[in-house]
Design a protein around this motif. Structure first.
Motif, PDB file in Angstrom:
ATOM      1  N   LEU A   4       0.830  -1.213   0.000  1.00 40.56           N
ATOM      2  CA  LEU A   4       0.000   0.000   0.000  1.00 40.56           C
ATOM      3  C   LEU A   4       0.860   1.258   0.000  1.00 40.56           C
ATOM      4  O   LEU A   4       0.474   2.282  -0.581  1.00 40.56           O
ATOM      5  CB  LEU A   4      -0.923  -0.004   1.220  1.00 40.56           C
ATOM      6  N   ALA A   5       2.027   1.210   0.630  1.00 44.14           N
ATOM      7  CA  ALA A   5       2.897   2.384   0.677  1.00 44.14           C
ATOM      8  C   ALA A   5       3.457   2.742  -0.688  1.00 44.14           C
ATOM      9  O   ALA A   5       3.864   3.893  -0.909  1.00 44.14           O
ATOM     10  CB  ALA A   5       4.038   2.143   1.663  1.00 44.14           C
ATOM     11  N   ILE A  31      -9.251  -7.813   5.310  1.00 39.12           N
ATOM     12  CA  ILE A  31      -8.491  -6.579   5.109  1.00 39.12           C
ATOM     13  C   ILE A  31      -9.171  -5.388   5.760  1.00 39.12           C
ATOM     14  O   ILE A  31      -8.521  -4.373   6.051  1.00 39.12           O
ATOM     15  CB  ILE A  31      -8.263  -6.294   3.609  1.00 39.12           C
ATOM     16  N   GLU A  32     -10.484  -5.483   6.003  1.00 39.30           N
ATOM     17  CA  GLU A  32     -11.198  -4.373   6.636  1.00 39.30           C
ATOM     18  C   GLU A  32     -10.968  -4.311   8.135  1.00 39.30           C
ATOM     19  O   GLU A  32     -11.360  -3.345   8.774  1.00 39.30           O
ATOM     20  CB  GLU A  32     -12.697  -4.489   6.338  1.00 39.30           C
ATOM     21  N   ALA A  91      -6.566  -1.800   7.449  1.00 41.30           N
ATOM     22  CA  ALA A  91      -7.900  -1.217   7.533  1.00 41.30           C
ATOM     23  C   ALA A  91      -7.824   0.309   7.549  1.00 41.30           C
ATOM     24  O   ALA A  91      -7.062   0.897   8.316  1.00 41.30           O
ATOM     25  CB  ALA A  91      -8.604  -1.724   8.786  1.00 41.30           C
ATOM     26  N   GLY A  92      -8.578   0.933   6.653  1.00 40.52           N
ATOM     27  CA  GLY A  92      -8.587   2.393   6.554  1.00 40.52           C
ATOM     28  C   GLY A  92      -7.425   2.994   5.812  1.00 40.52           C
ATOM     29  O   GLY A  92      -7.349   4.220   5.668  1.00 40.52           O
ATOM     30  N   GLU A  93      -6.507   2.160   5.331  1.00 43.40           N
ATOM     31  CA  GLU A  93      -5.321   2.659   4.633  1.00 43.40           C
ATOM     32  C   GLU A  93      -5.367   2.383   3.130  1.00 43.40           C
ATOM     33  O   GLU A  93      -4.364   2.567   2.454  1.00 43.40           O
ATOM     34  CB  GLU A  93      -4.056   2.018   5.219  1.00 43.40           C
ATOM     35  N   GLY A 102      -9.616  -5.067  -6.587  1.00 45.30           N
ATOM     36  CA  GLY A 102      -8.346  -4.342  -6.554  1.00 45.30           C
ATOM     37  C   GLY A 102      -8.385  -3.162  -5.610  1.00 45.30           C
ATOM     38  O   GLY A 102      -9.433  -2.544  -5.406  1.00 45.30           O
ATOM     39  N   ILE A 103      -7.223  -2.865  -5.015  1.00 39.76           N
ATOM     40  CA  ILE A 103      -7.090  -1.735  -4.105  1.00 39.76           C
ATOM     41  C   ILE A 103      -5.763  -1.041  -4.381  1.00 39.76           C
ATOM     42  O   ILE A 103      -4.935  -1.526  -5.156  1.00 39.76           O
ATOM     43  CB  ILE A 103      -7.142  -2.178  -2.621  1.00 39.76           C
TER      44      ILE A 103
END
Length: 538
Positions: A453-454, A476-477, A483-485, A521-522
């Protein structure tokens, strides 16, 4: 007065005479077949196709009576792992001792050939079996068809796409037609082809500009459209320009990181080359990273011989062109390839997690990358458009080597059925003693997903069933540092290019899934930085 052109033609005719005219007539005359050619044997008929071991109407065999050792070995594995569903029910399991004695499945269903019950009596009593018996019969016949010895035309891959021919990603049928694949005449051919192509086509159908995932059908979010637009800027040429290999000479290389790779790392390179055919002007570098990644066989090891002269067609496809591509250069042999041939089992049961695939064929340009990455690894520059690198390690061990090079325009992550929501087999919570979920486990995905994510690069995840997709999303939530990222790129839903073949669990034949059934996807959440003036405080 004759024109200069007519005078030049008359001069040439006068110089060469009737011979030039005779040669031109022979050149323009269509080829004909003389009477004697009818008695000449054609070259194609001389190379007759091998006679299949099993015909189309003789594919069904009970596992214990199969002519192939691998199928018989799988039947034995199911008998040792699976439990009788009737014995496990409360109606028949009235005594613990009786239950323990009658749990093993020893009776093979005469309709599907799978070991499903402990006895014929329980098979007759089980009314739920008929709901999935037809699927098991389908799997049985597919396994025997792959080993039947017939020529599998569904594995013949087409070459480059013509510039003026567009590719549609509506579904498998339309894709095969617009891409120029051989006609898939039967449902069995569809299942075989979709299983081997589901990995490259899942990637291609998401990244391509003609993707069926759009804002209009609510599968792509506004944030996701920006991420996909950045990737497609590098994957495609500007409108109106020819999308050819020469057009990508100045374009940067696209890197696709496939984390937790297992079966996808053992696919033959020419199957992954189909991804390059979708983007003619793009150069791909695929990174298979995971502890179960397949590594090439040592350079001096002999070709593995299939037991009793039988081998699956998938193995033939995987090891295609090994003879002409075999490398005789000396490389450091890996521990995986040092196993003796007689120690390799005929069949490795699939118990809760897929087994590590067998070593793959060593191609002519395969080279070791141990000195570069410090872990068991290899690199294959397969074509000018495709380079494949495999690293047999957890991604957390190699992230530091890539973290300063990521670019959302040229990099993307794909995780095929990672199992975020499954309990960890290695990590246990110190508070309640329960196992962590794998996305929270420090030895599995716990440190990996926050690092992904970074990077702000797109992360695409697949699941093998609706329940698997839901389980991963719920995990993942609630996972720490996740979570939240994140923000959504593709909303959860069915994957149009998932495998159409049922995969049966050896520990319970009632459990059946399809590879890459769903996709979502995220990406890492973006935070806008705004300058605040001194007057905004009042």
């Amino acid at each position: 007065m004759a024109s200069p052109l007519l005078r030049s033609r008359s001069a040439l005719r006068a110089v060469f005479g009737p011979q030039a005219r005779q040669r031109s007539l022979y050149a323009n005359r269509p080829r004909t077949r003389t009477l004697f050619n009818f008695f000449r044997r054609s070259a194609k008929s001389a190379q007759e196709e091998p006679v299949p071991l099993l015909t189309e109407d003789n594919l069904f065999h009970p596992f214990s009576k199969s002519p192939f050792p691998a199928v018989r070995a799988r039947g034995e594995a199911i008998q040792s792992l699976a439990t009788c569903p009737v014995c496990a029910s409360d109606h028949f399991s009235t005594h613990a001792q009786t239950k323990s004695q009658s749990l093993a499945v020893k009776f093979e269903c005469p309709d599907c050939g799978f070991p499903t019950h402990c006895s014929q009596e329980h098979w007759v009593a089980d009314q739920e079996h008929k709901k999935y018996c037809s699927r098991l019969l389908e799997v049985n016949e597919d396994e025997h068809d792959l080993r039947s010895g017939r020529k599998l035309r569904e594995f013949q891959m087409p070459g480059p796409q013509a510039y003026e021919e567009a590719i549609s990603f509506a579904n498998w049928d339309v894709f095969w037609y617009t891409r120029g694949f051989p006609s898939m005449d039967t449902e069995r051919s569809r299942r075989h082809a979709s299983k081997i192509l589901t990995y490259p086509l899942t990637i291609g159908s998401i990244l391509h500009q003609n993707s069926g995932l759009t804002l209009s059908n609510q599968r792509v979010t506004p944030e996701g459209s920006r991420s996909l637009a950045a990737l497609r800027t590098m994957l495609h040429v500007p409108p109106g320009a020819p999308d050819t290999e020469e057009a990508g000479a100045a374009k940067p290389q696209m890197r696709i990181f496939i984390l937790g790779a297992r079966a996808e790392s053992s696919l033959p390179p020419h199957a992954w080359e189909q991804l390059c055919m979708l983007f003619p002007s793009c150069h791909f570098h695929l990174f298979f990273i995971g502890p179960q990644v397949s590594l090439p066989r040592p350079a001096n090891s002999p070709h593995p011989k299939p037991p009793n002269e039988f081998v699956t067609k998938e193995d033939i496809v995987t090891n295609r062109s090994v003879a002409e591509n075999e490398s005789f250069s000396t490389h450091t042999p890996t521990a995986t390839g040092e196993q003796r041939e007689e120690d390799i089992p005929v069949y490795v049961p699939n118990v809760y997690e897929p087994p590590t695939p067998a070593p793959i064929a060593r191609l002519k340009r395969t080279r070791s990358s141990v000195e570069l990455y410090g872990i068991p690894s290899y690199t294959v520059p397969y074509t000018p458009q495709l380079t494949i690198t495999g690293l047999q390690a957890n991604y957390a061990e190699v992230h530091a080597q890539f973290q300063d090079t990521f670019d959302p325009y040229t990099d993307a992550f794909f995780l095929f059925s990672p199992g975020f929501g499954f309990p960890s087999p290695n990590s246990v919570s110190e508070l309640d003693g329960k196992p962590y979920s794998q996305i929270a486990s420090p030895t599995e995905w716990g440190p990996v997903v926050p690092a992904l994510l970074a990077t702000r690069c797109a992360i695409f995840v697949t699941g093998f069933s609706p329940a698997d997709v839901e389980r991963d999303i719920r995990s993942i939530e609630t996972a720490p540092d996740v979570a939240g990222e994140f923000e959504w790129v593709i909303t959860p839903g069915e994957n149009a290019f998932g495998s159409e073949k049922w995969e049966v669990a050896d520990f319970d034949p009632r459990v059946m899934v399809k590879t890459n059934w769903g996709v979502w996807g995220i990406r890492g959440k973006g935070r806008e930085v705004r300058e605040r003036s001194a007057f905004s405080l009042f």
